[in-house]
Every structure is written in structure tokens, then in C-alpha cells.
Enzyme design. Structure first.
Site, PDB file in Angstrom:
ATOM      1  CG  ASN A  14      -1.696   1.264   1.396  1.00  0.00           C
ATOM      2  OD1 ASN A  14      -1.734   2.089   0.483  1.00  0.00           O
ATOM      3  ND2 ASN A  14      -2.335   1.432   2.542  1.00  0.00           N
ATOM      4  CE  LYS A  16      -0.123   3.141   4.858  1.00  0.00           C
ATOM      5  NZ  LYS A  16      -0.070   3.233   6.323  1.00  0.00           N
ATOM      6  CG  HIS A 100      -5.781   1.880   5.090  1.00  0.00           C
ATOM      7  ND1 HIS A 100      -5.362   2.821   6.004  1.00  0.00           N
ATOM      8  CD2 HIS A 100      -4.777   0.979   4.974  1.00  0.00           C
ATOM      9  CE1 HIS A 100      -4.139   2.501   6.411  1.00  0.00           C
ATOM     10  NE2 HIS A 100      -3.761   1.392   5.804  1.00  0.00           N
ATOM     11  CD  GLU A 102      -2.910   5.456   6.725  1.00  0.00           C
ATOM     12  OE1 GLU A 102      -2.865   5.553   5.487  1.00  0.00           O
ATOM     13  OE2 GLU A 102      -2.011   4.913   7.401  1.00  0.00           O
ATOM     14  CD  GLU A 171      -3.433  -2.421   7.189  1.00  0.00           C
ATOM     15  OE1 GLU A 171      -2.332  -2.670   6.694  1.00  0.00           O
ATOM     16  OE2 GLU A 171      -4.043  -1.361   6.975  1.00  0.00           O
ATOM     17  N   GLY A 177       2.544   2.284  10.879  1.00  0.00           N
ATOM     18  CA  GLY A 177       3.514   3.365  10.752  1.00  0.00           C
ATOM     19  C   GLY A 177       4.173   3.751  12.066  1.00  0.00           C
ATOM     20  CB  SER A 215       5.203  -1.877  12.092  1.00  0.00           C
ATOM     21  OG  SER A 215       4.808  -0.533  12.333  1.00  0.00           O
TER      22      SER A 215
HETATM   23  P1  13P Z   1       3.116   0.334   7.709  1.00  0.00           P
HETATM   24  O1  13P Z   1       3.608  -0.965   7.122  1.00  0.00           O
HETATM   25  O2  13P Z   1       3.851   1.537   7.233  1.00  0.00           O
HETATM   26  O3  13P Z   1       2.978   0.252   9.203  1.00  0.00           O
HETATM   27  O4  13P Z   1       1.610   0.539   7.151  1.00  0.00           O
HETATM   28  C1  13P Z   1       0.713  -0.503   7.225  1.00  0.00           C
HETATM   29  C2  13P Z   1      -0.477  -0.158   6.431  1.00  0.00           C
HETATM   30  O5  13P Z   1      -1.236   0.740   6.791  1.00  0.00           O
HETATM   31  C3  13P Z   1      -0.708  -0.890   5.179  1.00  0.00           C
HETATM   32  O6  13P Z   1      -1.976  -0.647   4.668  1.00  0.00           O
END
Ligand code: 13P
Length: 252
Positions: A14, A16, A100, A102, A171, A177, A215
Site C-alpha cells: 500500500n 499510500k 483502510h 486512514e 491492521e 507506521g 509495521s
Molecule cells: P506500515 O507498514 O507503514 O505500518 O503501514 C501498514 C499499512 O497501513 C498498510 O496498509
């Protein structure tokens, strides 16, 4: 990690809101040149919508599966800024992330909207990757399972209709992150819970793939992916570095 399960195994990046024409080209060149994963395992990238055209061109008929990060629940019309499932298909999209954390957080997406997006994506032949996960507050107050259960509930009829054509991603918000990963045991416990929940909607759904995200790095991927109910990973930061992403995919 060799698995006896018949479930599809995935490592999906992803990206982002990251990338540029130049950096995408460099990243995809390395990913497409790498050997394809063993049978039953796939890798994919979910790119920002403006880069779908570039990614479609660069991925062509390679083994790297193209995806997007969101889709409208609507077919077409007066929905400024939204992108339809038909548009994603036209640009070679096969996967799409929905729900997601976010987007739930910054775009106020409810679990009902997330389920509607997944329904539309499925109806257009896309594989929705339905993301669920609890906050740190939920976990510390003992409400992690209740939160995830409530996020899954509006997907019940879709699970009945789509069976194993969906993908779920667990997740935990506190692990995204942050560098904090759920321990393999914590992740496994929630994956087993999710599997029971979706199997309660439809017994056929027991073989649906459930990915872990938050992560994931090359140093922890193997321990996570070897858990019995973890079928791969949804990778954020590490998916932007070709060597890191490929090292994670090698742990499938
Ligand atoms: P990270 O791997 O940067 O923690 O992000 C995970 C994520 O949100 C994947 O969709």
C-alpha cells in the site's frame, strides 16, 4: 514459509500517498524483474489513482498485480473526486483496498460505507481487500474483538455472496507506521477470531485470505506469516523500498 493451507497467500504493498513518476518506475522495474513467487502466492501494489495508467503500462502482463487504495460505492455520476470501480478496471486494477483505517479516520468512512464499497468492487470483478482493526484505546479497554466484529458485521451478506473471492486485512491502528508490530501471537489470535466471524456469515468463507498489516518488515515477516491463520501481509512503508518489499514477499 511453506503452508499446507489452500488459501491464497498475498503480499500487497500500500503505497499510500507516496510516489512520483520517476520513483514508481524505478520501484516497479525491480519488482517485475524479480522471480515470481511460488504457486499460490502473489504480490500486488496498490498505487495512488493518478499513477494507475503508468503502473498498468509498466506492469503489463507481469506477475505483479495492480490495485488501488479506494473506490466509490457509487456506479457513476455527481460524486466529485471519487473514482469508480469501472474506472479502476479500465486501468488494469484487480485489487482495491477498502476501509483502510486512514480512510475511516480522515474521511469518516463508516463500516456500512466500507461494505458498500466492497460490494461495488466485487460486482465489477475487483478483489476488495477489506481492512479492519482496533485502536490502542479499544485494545487497552478490552474491546478489540468487539470493534473488529462491528467492522465486519455489515459485510455479512457480501461474504455470503462472494465466499473466498474477498480478502480481509487485519491492521491494528496502533501498529500502523509506528514501528510497533502486534506480536505473532496477538496477530494470530485476532486472525483466528476474524476467521470465525466470517465463517459464521458463511461456512465457505473459512478459506478466505486474511492478511496482517502494521509495521511489517523483513525482520518480522516470517514470524507473522508462519502463523496458521495469517495468509500474508499488507505493507505500507516497507513497500516503497524494492529490496525490503521483496524480502517480505520472500517470507510468504
Ligand atoms: P506500515 O507498514 O507503514 O505500518 O503501514 C501498514 C499499512 O497501513 C498498510 O496498509
Amino acid at each position: 514459509m511453506q503452508s499446507s493451507s489452500a488459501r491464497a497467500r498475498w503480499v500487497i504493498g500500500n503505497w499510500k500517498m507516496n510516489g512520483s513518476l520517476a520513483s514508481n518506475a524505478a520501484l516497479l522495474e525491480v519488482l517485475t524483474a524479480a522471480p515470481r513467487p511460488r504457486p499460490g502466492c502473489s504480490i500486488g501494489v496498490c498505487v495512488p489513482s493518478p499513477y494507475l495508467n503508468q503502473a498498468q503500462r509498466l506492469l503489463g502482463a507481469t506477475h505483479v498485480v495492480l490495485g488501488a487504495q479506494d473506490v466509490s460505492e457509487h456506479e457513476s455520476g455527481a460524486f466529485t473526486g471519487q473514482v469508480s470501480a469501472a474506472m479502476l478496471r479500465e486501468f488494469g486494477g484487480r485489487l482495491v483496498l477498502v476501509g483502510h483505517s486512514e480512510r475511516r479516520q480522515h474521511n469518516a468512512e463508516t463500516s456500512e460505507v466500507v461494505a458498500a464499497k466492497a460490494r461495488t468492487a466485487f460486482a465489477h470483478g475487483l478483489t476488495p481487500v477489506i481492512c479492519v482493526g482496533e485502536t490502542l484505546l479499544d485494545r487497552e479497554s478490552g474491546a478489540a474483538e468487539a470493534t473488529v466484529s462491528a467492522q465486519l458485521a455489515p459485510c455479512a451478506s457480501l461474504v455470503r455472496d462472494a465466499g473466498t473471492s474477498l480478502v480481509f486485512a487485519y491492521e491494528p491502528v496502533w501498529a500502523i507506521g509506528t514501528g510497533k508490530t502486534a506480536t505473532p501471537g496477538e496477530a494470530q489470535a485476532m486472525h483466528a477470531f476474524i476467521r470465525e466471524e466470517i465463517a459464521s456469515f458463511s461456512p465457505n468463507a473459512r478459506d478466505t485470505s486474511i492478511l496482517y498489516g502494521g509495521s511489517v518488515k523483513s525482520s518480522n515477516a516470517q514470524a507473522l506469516f508462519s502463523q496458521v491463520d495469517i495468509d500474508g501481509g499488507l505493507i505500507g512503508g516497507a513497500s516503497l523500498v524494492a529490496a525490503d518489499f521483496l524480502a517480505i514477499a520472500a517470507a510468504l
